[in-house]
Design a protein around this motif. Structure first.
Motif, PDB file in Angstrom:
ATOM      1  N   ALA A 478       8.357   6.571  -1.965  1.00 29.17           N
ATOM      2  CA  ALA A 478       7.430   5.456  -1.793  1.00 29.17           C
ATOM      3  C   ALA A 478       6.571   5.197  -3.018  1.00 29.17           C
ATOM      4  O   ALA A 478       5.912   4.157  -3.101  1.00 29.17           O
ATOM      5  N   GLN A 479       6.555   6.105  -3.958  1.00 36.78           N
ATOM      6  CA  GLN A 479       5.713   5.913  -5.135  1.00 36.78           C
ATOM      7  C   GLN A 479       6.211   4.714  -5.942  1.00 36.78           C
ATOM      8  O   GLN A 479       7.361   4.633  -6.342  1.00 36.78           O
ATOM      9  N   GLY A 480       5.298   3.788  -6.173  1.00 37.91           N
ATOM     10  CA  GLY A 480       5.658   2.583  -6.906  1.00 37.91           C
ATOM     11  C   GLY A 480       6.431   1.579  -6.083  1.00 37.91           C
ATOM     12  O   GLY A 480       6.885   0.561  -6.608  1.00 37.91           O
ATOM     13  N   GLY A 481       6.612   1.828  -4.786  1.00 37.45           N
ATOM     14  CA  GLY A 481       7.355   0.916  -3.932  1.00 37.45           C
ATOM     15  C   GLY A 481       6.792   0.928  -2.528  1.00 37.45           C
ATOM     16  O   GLY A 481       5.586   1.072  -2.321  1.00 37.45           O
ATOM     17  N   GLN A 482       7.687   0.813  -1.551  1.00 37.02           N
ATOM     18  CA  GLN A 482       7.247   0.791  -0.152  1.00 37.02           C
ATOM     19  C   GLN A 482       8.327   1.403   0.727  1.00 37.02           C
ATOM     20  O   GLN A 482       9.500   1.058   0.625  1.00 37.02           O
TER      21      GLN A 482
END
Length: 550
Positions: A478-482
């Motif tokens: 999820a880091q930098g995204g969803q």
């Protein structure tokens, strides 16, 4: 990235609005609370296949609106452009309506779209991974592209595709040459006769129109000249001129005795004689100018009729005869030089195929090296997910050369020692499949930038350290995204950046599902409930705080 979800009259939900954030979004709740309803709702907005009975009892229709954030280079923009739809600056609104009678209608930014366009957009917006997953990582048709994304093969794949376009163009040219040559050989006698006939005729550009104009002019001159010749004969007979001259002599003799009364008539008769002489000279000159050579007219007519006959014979306008002659000569040249021309085209095909084969071989070697790296990465990911006995293998087999090279790529797995590897979707346990997909997604996390990843009960059947490993990997993804995850594991829920609780309530005799975003205190209570059950104790809350702190 999914920003907002609004649901109306769908299953147990009458009205619901949810805002989602970047990072790891977790959805929890008791079994049967309705967590899957949110996935059903999102699936409706995205055009996924799903259950048909989505409309809430008593309602005429269900409606779901999903709002996604779009970056400047998001893949959805290309889909919108291909469909002729304008793209907003930073967001995309999908809305779908399902009628109680079964009819469904989709809208993108309030413009009605086809189901095909909606599904194409969905592919760029969301990836769903779960026990019933039948797309994405489980689709063997996409494994080659995933491996290429993992390896960073953009330039190599572009080179192979360019080489393949050259091969295709060379093959089309050869096929066209073979077809044209065969047709030409079948009509060789006609071509030789037609080319010889047209070469002998040698029609010039615009010649037919010029001949027609010349013929008309000569015909008109012939008709007019007859009248002029008769007038010339009358003038040359001199009857009028002689009478006028006689009258002038008599009047000149009588002028002295007329007291000046004859001066004007005498002058007029003098002028008349001059004009008659001038008229006779002009008529003679005109007659000479309109002299028509009957042979010239005959030759012009013969040439004109020959050109028109040739045009009728070949079914073209007369002005197209020079172009027809050139085309027929080209077709005849295919016969006369056919073997050499086809040899050149075959050589071009061979050279293009060799260049493609070389580029495909280089790409294939790089793919095999990347496959080894992916297999090693998967071998490191599987044990913490309690899949230590599983063995992952990227299988690369020879395939028919094409725009993506000459390799068929498939991700396979063997879950028990001694068993042969097989396709991902044949893993025995649903829980194993979900965790396996998580491991694969972690290794391929750069393969689908800009998409929202959804994991449905990926932690089923695991707990403790394995569930914690699942949670850590989801948080890393999820880091930098969803990432959205439906979970029953407190270890996974504790890793979330944002937490939503789903529960059923009975209000006025009706069952409704409600979803609430939890604050820090609410998260402690919910994770404590997941640890201890309905009787939440302080010890459970303390354990929940420890998980959240970890």
């Amino acid at each position: 990235m999914l920003r907002h979800l609004e649901i109306r009259d769908l299953l147990l939900i009458d009205r619901l609005q949810l805002d989602f954030q970047p990072g790891l979004n977790v959805l929890t709740g008791e079994t049967g609370a309705g967590k899957s309803i949110l996935l059903d709702a999102l699936g409706l907005a995205l055009g996924w296949k799903g259950r048909g009975d989505l409309v809430r009892t008593g309602a005429a229709q269900a409606e779901v609106t999903a709002v996604f954030a779009l970056g400047p280079g998001h893949a959805a923009r290309a889909v919108l452009d291909e469909a002729g739809l304008p793209a907003g600056e930073d967001e995309l609104v999908l809305r779908r309506v399902a009628g109680a009678e079964g009819r469904r209608t989709a809208y993108v930014d309030d413009r009605r779209v086809s189901a095909e366009t909606l599904r194409a957009l969905a592919e760029t917006l969301v990836e769903l991974h779960g026990q019933q997953d039948d797309r994405g990582l489980l689709d063997p048709r996409g494994h080659r592209a995933l491996l290429d994304a993992f390896a960073g093969h953009d330039e190599a794949v572009a080179a192979v595709r360019g080489a393949w376009r050259t091969v295709a163009a060379a093959r089309r040219a050869l096929a066209d040459g073979e077809a044209a040559g065969a047709a030409a050989r079948a009509e060789e006698d006609f071509l030789r006769h037609a080319v010889a006939e047209l070469d002998l005729l040698a029609p010039g550009a615009g010649e037919e129109a010029a001949l027609d104009a010349r013929r008309r002019a000569m015909q008109a001159a012939t008709r007019v000249r007859d009248d002029i010749a008769r007038a010339a004969r009358l003038l040359s007979e001199g009857g009028a001129e002689q009478a006028t001259a006689d009258a002038l002599r008599r009047l000149e003799a009588a002028a002295d005795g007329a007291g000046g009364r004859l001066e004007a008539p005498v002058a007029a008769l003098g002028r008349a004689l001059d004009e008659l002489a001038e008229a006779a000279r002009g008529v003679a000159l005109c007659l000479d100018a309109l002299e028509v050579d009957p042979l010239a007219l005959e030759r012009a007519e013969e040439r004109l009729f020959a050109i028109r006959a040739a045009a009728r014979k070949h079914g073209v306008p007369p002005e197209d005869l020079p172009g027809l002659a050139a085309r027929l000569r080209d077709r005849l040249a295919l016969v006369e030089d056919g073997a050499a021309g086809l040899a050149r085209r075959r050589a071009a095909v061979a050279a293009a195929a060799a260049a493609h084969d070389a580029a495909a071989a280089a790409l294939g070697a790089s793919r095999r090296a990347a496959a080894a790296r992916l297999d090693a990465a998967m071998a490191a990911e599987l044990p913490p997910l309690r899949l230590e006995r599983a063995r992952f293998a990227t299988v690369i087999a020879a395939a028919e050369p094409g725009p993506d090279g000459a390799d068929a790529v498939a991700f396979t797995v063997a879950t028990n020692p001694g068993t042969p590897p097989g396709p991902l979707d044949r893993i025995a346990s649903g829980g194993e499949l979900a965790r396996f997909l998580l491991a694969l997604k972690v290794c391929l996390q750069a393969a689908a930038p800009g998409r929202t990843l959804i994991f449905d009960e990926i932690d089923r059947g695991v707990g403790g350290a394995t569930a914690d490993a699942v949670g850590r990997r989801l948080a890393a993804l999820a880091q930098g995204g969803q990432v959205l995850v439906v979970t029953h594991a407190p270890q996974v829920a504790a890793r979330g950046s944002h937490h939503y609780r789903v529960e059923k309530r009975i209000e006025e005799g009706c069952t409704r599902a409600v979803v609430a975003a939890l604050d820090p205190a609410g998260r402690v209570d919910e994770i404590a409930r997941m640890l201890a059950g309905e009787a939440v104790t302080e010890a459970a809350r303390a354990a929940a705080r420890a998980l959240l702190a970890g």
